[in-house]
Scaffold this active site. Structure first.
Site, PDB file in Angstrom:
ATOM      1  N   ILE A 156       0.832  -1.207   0.000  1.00 44.80           N
ATOM      2  CA  ILE A 156       0.000   0.000   0.000  1.00 44.80           C
ATOM      3  C   ILE A 156       0.874   1.268   0.000  1.00 44.80           C
ATOM      4  O   ILE A 156       0.457   2.324   0.444  1.00 44.80           O
ATOM      5  CB  ILE A 156      -0.997  -0.005   1.174  1.00 44.80           C
TER       6      ILE A 156
ATOM      7  N   LEU B  82      14.245  -4.397   8.076  1.00 46.49           N
ATOM      8  CA  LEU B  82      14.502  -5.067   6.801  1.00 46.49           C
ATOM      9  C   LEU B  82      15.114  -4.118   5.781  1.00 46.49           C
ATOM     10  O   LEU B  82      15.944  -4.517   4.972  1.00 46.49           O
ATOM     11  CB  LEU B  82      13.195  -5.631   6.230  1.00 46.49           C
TER      12      LEU B  82
ATOM     13  N   LYS C 281      15.611   2.321   4.442  1.00 51.15           N
ATOM     14  CA  LYS C 281      14.965   3.437   3.744  1.00 51.15           C
ATOM     15  C   LYS C 281      13.441   3.355   3.842  1.00 51.15           C
ATOM     16  O   LYS C 281      12.789   4.319   4.245  1.00 51.15           O
ATOM     17  CB  LYS C 281      15.394   3.450   2.277  1.00 51.15           C
TER      18      LYS C 281
ATOM     19  N   GLN D  68       8.296   4.931   6.514  1.00 49.39           N
ATOM     20  CA  GLN D  68       7.088   4.600   7.268  1.00 49.39           C
ATOM     21  C   GLN D  68       7.037   5.378   8.571  1.00 49.39           C
ATOM     22  O   GLN D  68       6.007   5.916   8.958  1.00 49.39           O
ATOM     23  CB  GLN D  68       7.052   3.096   7.568  1.00 49.39           C
TER      24      GLN D  68
ATOM     25  N   GLU E  76       2.794   1.832  11.809  1.00 51.88           N
ATOM     26  CA  GLU E  76       1.895   2.634  12.636  1.00 51.88           C
ATOM     27  C   GLU E  76       2.597   3.256  13.836  1.00 51.88           C
ATOM     28  O   GLU E  76       2.119   4.236  14.403  1.00 51.88           O
ATOM     29  CB  GLU E  76       0.714   1.767  13.097  1.00 51.88           C
TER      30      GLU E  76
END
Ligand SMILES: Cc1cc2nc3c(=O)[nH]c(=O)nc-3n(C[C@H](O)[C@H](O)[C@H](O)COP(=O)(O)OP(=O)(O)OC[C@H]3O[C@@H](n4cnc5c(N)ncnc54)[C@H](O)[C@@H]3O)c2cc1C
Ligand code: SF4
Lengths: 316, 756
Positions: free
Chosen positions: B479, B640, B643, B648, B715
């Site tokens: 997304i 992981l 960047k 996020q 989040e």
């Protein structure tokens, strides 16, 4: 969007003439306001006359020592123009306080002056709005009207004019040059261009049908400092909650009325020796807020006081 | 069944990270497609034949009935192919029908009755040969209504609040007594407004049919299986009859956790008209027609000893949902795991209103809840005369205060301390209003961040072909978070191939199922399944090599085979992966892998943590606030991709800035509609609103979270960020606005009340 026809005018006179020929014809320049409204079917022109490419984008000195700015000049071009920046910094600052770079690159001087209000009820066709649908009522009157006018509103309409550029032009005593379908030209003080709502909020200016704005003329710059300050909810790309333009001893307020509001009361008080705060208090005695926009009274008082000090070089 | 002990004990290629691809700030796999505008989003997919265009028409009442429709003008308009209302729309099974008992979603009929339950509910639908004709015809549809008085006044109906279904307040000790006995108290109420997701890409769908039992649908949705099943149930066909794809998604944020009428109507109209049909929400329609984060009212009470230790705390949240809904913004829950106190009371009251559907939005619960509790902690620190960082450290619990479980990892204190140091927190003057920079009053604020971590069951397949290319296939979604990229990294690291030799195929209902993107469980869940598939493929390849007489590795120990740079090797014997496959399996080799939550995972409390530090400037003349500097320090397991993870986290922080300062939608009680209907009115932060903003990720491995030791970050950055902004405002000017967003009008009133 309703189907419409399109033509590119050959000259300002031809554009004005063509506008009178077709009922429902509209000029289009940058299209940044008109096209949005057409998509929502708030504007439903039958015919578009493109005036964006007419040879009226020049910015040139006048014999009187002022400046004439073609109506098709982009907001970016005006704000960046060396003469404007050097002699009319308030105009450059005001333009740069509006919209985003992308919008300013498209938006024209003429279109900016004639942009329509951003009242949320005007934009929502499911709600009553005397400006959009005369006689339907005013959704904002008893609604969520935090950004409503505090000067010159009526029971029919409490919206504001949201141009930043026009506020600076009002303080600079600019004049608007036009040509009519008949070929007549005239020069209107900018502060007389827009009408207060009264009981006909859908009639927004004193222009006659088909009358084309060809230029804006500035007198020589005023003596004294200049400053533009705008208050908005986010740092850029947002309409203002209030703004103020100071040009020497002249003062205009933005987003407080359906036109750029020349603060004549404050100017008089200043000339009579009042402090900026006292002058603004005098001006704001005439304000009539509606509850949710009560904050505009202290906001304008504080903002304008700070801007007058800033223009006079004394900081905020 | 796997166990946490297995995860911890078993080495795997992600942990070993031999090529160093794990954690690397690798560019986005699909980045070039997106920046060149060639990534086909659902509405842009090329259908097999020219599509027709559908336009939805929303109700102009909040509650009542549609009593009539004058469709003649619309039907007669140029290019019009269909005009539907509930009276003539195709029959569909009643809402929620599950003809297949194991469907992950029930039917979602559109135009299924005359009843209107929220403003903007799709009540009519026009299809035409072009979008312009459809839009023009939609304006000709005339509907009449029997409106009823909408019940939409949240603050006026708090009294109607009831426990959310199946929930009770959680009390530990005796809150009231503990609070009363506490020498230092905070008792304040905060309000947060309705917020809209405002994804860049509005919800949109394209559908066509291949025969009567097979519907091909492209849509924009975060979870593939429920979308596929729900559509099949709505269409009354076999679940495998729907091939649903969602390859590129322009933002979800929880708002695309479900499908909407665009999908239902595109599929129905494509069937009726026998040609592909596209339907998209307009920006304006998104505000009412999709879900929103509901408003909240939160009362927070903190009782502390003089040394700062909490003796009692309570956070009670009132919130609202649609009249037929049950969604609850759980703004109180996170507090149970964040701070300990012998006496605690937390709970929720839900008010049903005639407003559009409330639903999850980025960090549901934490985002709103930290806007009260993390400011209340600041207020408590002020009353105690204590540094707010220190107050959190003093209240750091040794085990999860909610359930007594040990933490799998909890580095909140390190986040606080490192953040304080990097940000220059020691320069903060505890007395507000001390620092000026020209017309700006400058202040610093901080807040803690917490967000749960989850792992769900998922599958994945890995293939290798004769070119040595690895293809990852999974019914997962991206997304905008970076799923494509991290799956490619896991595949490349696991099989020892360069990133350029990995193809990732996701967003497709015919691929091995994964739960999708939401609740920041995406990377951990999808990635763990990918790792499992990759390990299985490694093993299969190794066995193929040692078992093949033609391979230099023949006869060796399959466990000892190494994978590097596209070469498989056993000590000094080697061949390329593509040579092996070309020789032994020219058609390629495919294996599956899967992840399931560990049976003993519940023995630990597994969360993600962080600390936000913010510097704002406040213009006391106008009440304007500008964020000058912001730093988040986060502990969220192994990272992981440095960047995409950072994006996020900073994106979450920017959401927090928006929630603190500009975002919110108001209900006009006369109509039951929302006032802001476009992005000129609903103000998300613009570039100029974000100064120097950065996110730092602590080194952490959480081997109890999943086999990779990673956790979610999507989040976490949002949790607590708004509170840091609000606290910085207080430090700048000494006033608090507890009604979000903190706009100039509200702050000006507070400043004037303080004589400023
Ligand atoms: C998201 C957004 C944010 C914005 N924010 C701001 C802001 O902060 N401050 C601000 O000041 N403005 C703002 N604007 C408004 C923007 O400045 C105007 O849209 C723009 O100036 C209009 O110029 P245009 O040339 O594109 O006009 P058009 O859209 O082409 O025309 C607008 C109107 O002017 C008429 N017209 C155009 N030229 C002439 C002419 N020569 N003679 C007679 N009539 C003419 C047209 O018929 C039409 O009615 C914003 C707009 C948007 C979309
Ligand atoms: S204030 Fe003016 S523009 Fe707004 S709804 Fe009322 S009449 Fe329309």
């Amino acid at each position: 969007m309703k189907p419409f026809t399109y033509e590119r005018a050959e000259s300002p006179a031809a554009a004005a003439k063509a506008a009178a020929l077709t009922k429902g014809a509209r000029f289009i320049a940058g299209g940044t306001n008109l096209l949005d409204l057409m998509k929502l079917e708030i504007e439903q022109p039958t015919h578009l006359i493109d005036v964006g490419r007419l040879p009226m984008a020049a910015i040139a000195p006048t014999p009187e020592g002022g400046l004439t700015i073609g109506a098709a000049a982009t907001n970016t071009a005006v704000a960046a123009h060396a003469d404007v920046r050097a002699r009319y910094p308030v105009l450059s600052q005001a333009i740069l306080a509006g919209g985003s770079p992308q919008l300013r690159n498209k938006a024209s001087v003429g279109g900016n002056l004639l942009q329509r209000t951003r009242c949320a009820y005007f934009y929502d066709a499911s709600k009553p709005c005397n400006k959009r649908a005369p006689g339907s009522g005013c959704g904002a009157l008893e609604g969520l009207n935090r950004n409503a006018a505090i000067f010159g509103a009526s029971q029919a309409c409490i919206a504001t004019h949201t141009s930043d550029m026009a506020v600076a032009l009002a303080a600079l005593n600019a004049r608007v040059e036009t040509i009519s379908p008949s070929g007549d030209t005239r020069s209107i003080p900018l502060t007389d261009l827009h009408r207060l709502p009264g009981d006909m909020p859908h009639v927004e200016t004193v222009l006659v049908p088909g009358e084309l704005i060809t230029a804006v003329t500035l007198p020589p710059p005023p003596v004294g400092g200049q400053a533009y300050r705008k208050v908005r909810d986010r740092a850029s790309y947002a309409g203002g909650l209030a703004s103020v333009a100071v040009a020497g001893g002249d003062l205009a307020l933005g987003m407080v009325a359906l036109k750029p509001w020349r603060a004549a009361g404050a100017e008089r008080a200043l000339r009579a020796g009042a402090s900026p705060a006292e002058a603004m208090a005098a001006e704001l005695e005439g304000a009539s807020p509606r509850g949710r926009n009560d904050f505009k009274i202290p906001l304008v008082a504080r903002l304008a006081t700070a801007a007058i000090h800033e223009a006079n070089g004394r900081g905020a | 069944m796997s166990s946490v002990a297995d995860w911890e004990a078993t080495p795997n290629p992600v942990k070993t990270n031999r090529a160093g691809l794990i954690g690397k700030p690798v560019d986005r796999y699909e980045g070039p497609l997106k920046v060149t505008g060639t990534a086909p989003y659902a509405y842009e997919v090329q259908p097999p034949s020219p599509p027709a265009y559908g336009v939805m028409i929303g109700a102009e009442i909040a509650v009542g009935r549609v009593t009539g429709a004058d469709l003649a003008a619309a039907r007669a308009a140029p290019g019009v192919l269909a005009v539907w209302t509930h009276e003539n729309a195709p029959a569909q099974p009643p809402r929620g029908t599950k003809a297949h008992p194991r469907s992950s979603a029930g039917s979602r009929p559109a135009l299924d009755g005359d009843r209107v339950t929220y403003w903007g509910q799709p009540v009519a639908f026009v299809v035409a040969d072009t979008l312009e004709n459809a839009v023009a015809a939609a304006h000709l549809v005339k509907l009449s209504y029997a409106p009823e008085t909408p019940n939409v006044d949240f603050h006026g109906r708090l009294i109607d609040g009831v426990d959310p279904p199946g929930e009770k307040d959680v009390e530990v000790g005796d809150f009231e007594a503990g609070f009363k006995a506490s020498p230092v108290q905070v008792d304040e109420t905060w309000t947060t407004p309705i917020q809209n997701h405002c994804q860049m890409e509005p919800c949109a769908s394209l559908a066509w049919w291949e025969g009567p039992d097979r519907c091909i649908a492209h849509t924009s949705v975060q979870m593939v299986k429920p979308a596929q099943h729900g559509l099949a149930e709505t269409l009354g066909i076999d679940r495998d009859g729907v091939h649903l794809m969602t390859r590129y998604i322009g933002g979800g944020f929880g708002g695309k956790g479900q499908t909407y009428d665009d999908l239902t109507l595109a599929a129905l109209a494509a069937r009726e008209l026998g040609r592909p049909v596209k339907v998209a929400f307009t920006r304006q329609q998104m505000m009412h027609g999709t879900i929103h984060r509901p408003a909240t009212l939160q009362r927070v009470r903190l009782g502390a000893e003089k040394d700062g230790r909490l003796n009692a705390f309570s956070i009670m949240t009132w919130t609202h949902c649609h009249s037929d809904g049950a969604f609850t913004e759980h703004a109180s829950n996170f507090a149970r795991a964040l701070y300990a106190a012998p006496n605690r009371l937390t709970g929720h009251r839900l008010v049903k209103l005639d407003l559009p559907h409330a639903g999850p939005m980025r960090a549901p619960g934490e985002a709103s809840g930290t806007m009260s509790l993390e400011v209340a902690m600041d207020e408590l620190a002020e009353k105690l005369g204590m540094d707010p960082v220190q107050l959190r450290i003093v209240n750091e619990p040794p085990v999860d205060p909610e359930n007594g479980r040990p933490f799998s990892q909890r580095q909140l204190v390190r986040c606080l301390q490192e953040g304080a140091q990097l940000f220059g927190w020691d320069r903060r003057l505890p007395q507000p209003g001390q620092v000026r920079d020209g017309r700006w009053h400058v202040g610093l604020g901080m807040a803690a961040a917490i967000r749960g971590n989850f792992l769900l069951p998922a599958k994945c397949s890995f293939s290798v072909d004769a070119e040595g290319t690895i293809t990852v296939r999974q019914g997962m979604t991206d997304i905008g978070t970076g799923t494509y990229t991290v799956l490619a990294q896991i595949a490349a690291e696991t099989l020892g191939v360069p990133l350029g030799k990995v193809v990732v195929e996701i967003g497709d209902s015919e691929l091995p199922p994964a739960p999708g993107s939401g609740g920041q469980f995406g990377a951990a869940t999808a990635g763990s399944a990918a790792l499992a598939a990759g390990v299985n493929l490694r093993r299969a390849v190794a066995e193929l090599a040692v078992g093949d007489a033609g391979s230099p590795l023949h006869g060796g120990d399959p466990e000892a085979v190494t994978f590097q740079d596209g070469v498989i090797a056993l000590e000094n014997r080697s061949e390329t992966l593509s040579d092996l496959i070309r020789r032994t399996r020219p058609e390629g080799l495919t294996v599956e892998g899967e992840i399931r939550p560990a049976q003993d995972a519940q023995r630990w409390s597994t969360q993600t943590y962080g600390a936000h530090f913010c510097e704002v400037g406040v213009d006391v003349v106008t009440g304007e606030v500008r964020v000058r500097r912001m730093l988040g320090v986060f502990a969220a397991g192994r990272i992981l991709n440095a960047k995409t993870a950072r994006s996020q986290l900073t994106g979450g922080m920017i959401w927090g800035v928006g929630a603190a300062l500009t975002e919110g939608n108001a209900v006009d009680p006369r109509y039951g509609s929302l006032i802001a209907q476009d992005l000129a009115q609903y103000l998300v932060p613009a570039h100029a609103d974000i100064g120097d903003l950065d996110a730092i990720m602590l080194d952490e491995v959480d081997d109890k979270a999943n086999p990779m030791g990673i956790k979610g970050v999507g989040e976490l950055g949002n949790s607590g960020a708004s509170a840091a902004v609000a606290n910085a405002i207080h430090n700048a000017v000494g006033v608090r606005v507890r009604d979000y967003p903190i706009t100039p009008d509200k702050l000006l009133a507070a400043l004037m009340a303080r004589g400023l």
